[in-house]
Design a protein around this motif. Sequence first.
Motif, PDB file in Angstrom:
ATOM      1  N   ASP A  45       0.829  -1.204   0.000  1.00  0.00           N
ATOM      2  CA  ASP A  45       0.000   0.000   0.000  1.00  0.00           C
ATOM      3  C   ASP A  45       0.870   1.264   0.000  1.00  0.00           C
ATOM      4  O   ASP A  45       0.617   2.202  -0.746  1.00  0.00           O
ATOM      5  N   ALA A  46       1.879   1.266   0.837  1.00  0.00           N
ATOM      6  CA  ALA A  46       2.774   2.427   0.922  1.00  0.00           C
ATOM      7  C   ALA A  46       3.486   2.641  -0.419  1.00  0.00           C
ATOM      8  O   ALA A  46       3.636   3.776  -0.870  1.00  0.00           O
ATOM      9  N   LEU A  47       3.901   1.566  -1.057  1.00  0.00           N
ATOM     10  CA  LEU A  47       4.573   1.671  -2.349  1.00  0.00           C
ATOM     11  C   LEU A  47       3.628   2.214  -3.407  1.00  0.00           C
ATOM     12  O   LEU A  47       3.999   3.087  -4.191  1.00  0.00           O
ATOM     13  N   GLN A  48       2.400   1.701  -3.419  1.00  0.00           N
ATOM     14  CA  GLN A  48       1.412   2.187  -4.374  1.00  0.00           C
ATOM     15  C   GLN A  48       1.121   3.671  -4.151  1.00  0.00           C
ATOM     16  O   GLN A  48       1.029   4.444  -5.106  1.00  0.00           O
ATOM     17  N   ASN A  49       0.999   4.088  -2.922  1.00  0.00           N
ATOM     18  CA  ASN A  49       0.718   5.490  -2.596  1.00  0.00           C
ATOM     19  C   ASN A  49       1.874   6.404  -2.990  1.00  0.00           C
ATOM     20  O   ASN A  49       1.642   7.545  -3.392  1.00  0.00           O
ATOM     21  N   SER A  50       3.087   5.912  -2.907  1.00  0.00           N
ATOM     22  CA  SER A  50       4.234   6.751  -3.254  1.00  0.00           C
ATOM     23  C   SER A  50       4.366   6.899  -4.770  1.00  0.00           C
ATOM     24  O   SER A  50       4.993   7.836  -5.242  1.00  0.00           O
ATOM     25  N   LYS A  51       3.786   5.967  -5.535  1.00  0.00           N
ATOM     26  CA  LYS A  51       3.852   6.029  -6.992  1.00  0.00           C
ATOM     27  C   LYS A  51       2.819   6.964  -7.571  1.00  0.00           C
ATOM     28  O   LYS A  51       2.912   7.394  -8.715  1.00  0.00           O
ATOM     29  N   LEU A  52       1.796   7.309  -6.785  1.00  0.00           N
ATOM     30  CA  LEU A  52       0.716   8.158  -7.282  1.00  0.00           C
ATOM     31  C   LEU A  52       1.114   9.605  -7.393  1.00  0.00           C
ATOM     32  O   LEU A  52       1.914  10.203  -6.931  1.00  0.00           O
TER      33      LEU A  52
END
Length: 52
Positions: A45-52
């Motif tokens: 989740d943290a990785l996905q949020n940082s890619k946004l």
Amino acid sequence: MGLKARVTELEKSLHQYRSRNSAIKLKASLGKIEELKRQVGELEDALQNSKL
């Protein structure tokens, strides 16, 4: 009680103890696996949020 009967009884007790001990270890391992799954989910989740 004869010696053979006593040995059989002790073998049965040992088997029950080992089975119970294995079940306890398995539950502990499953708990660790669930915790690691949760942590991986949080990291994803943290990785996905940082890619946004």
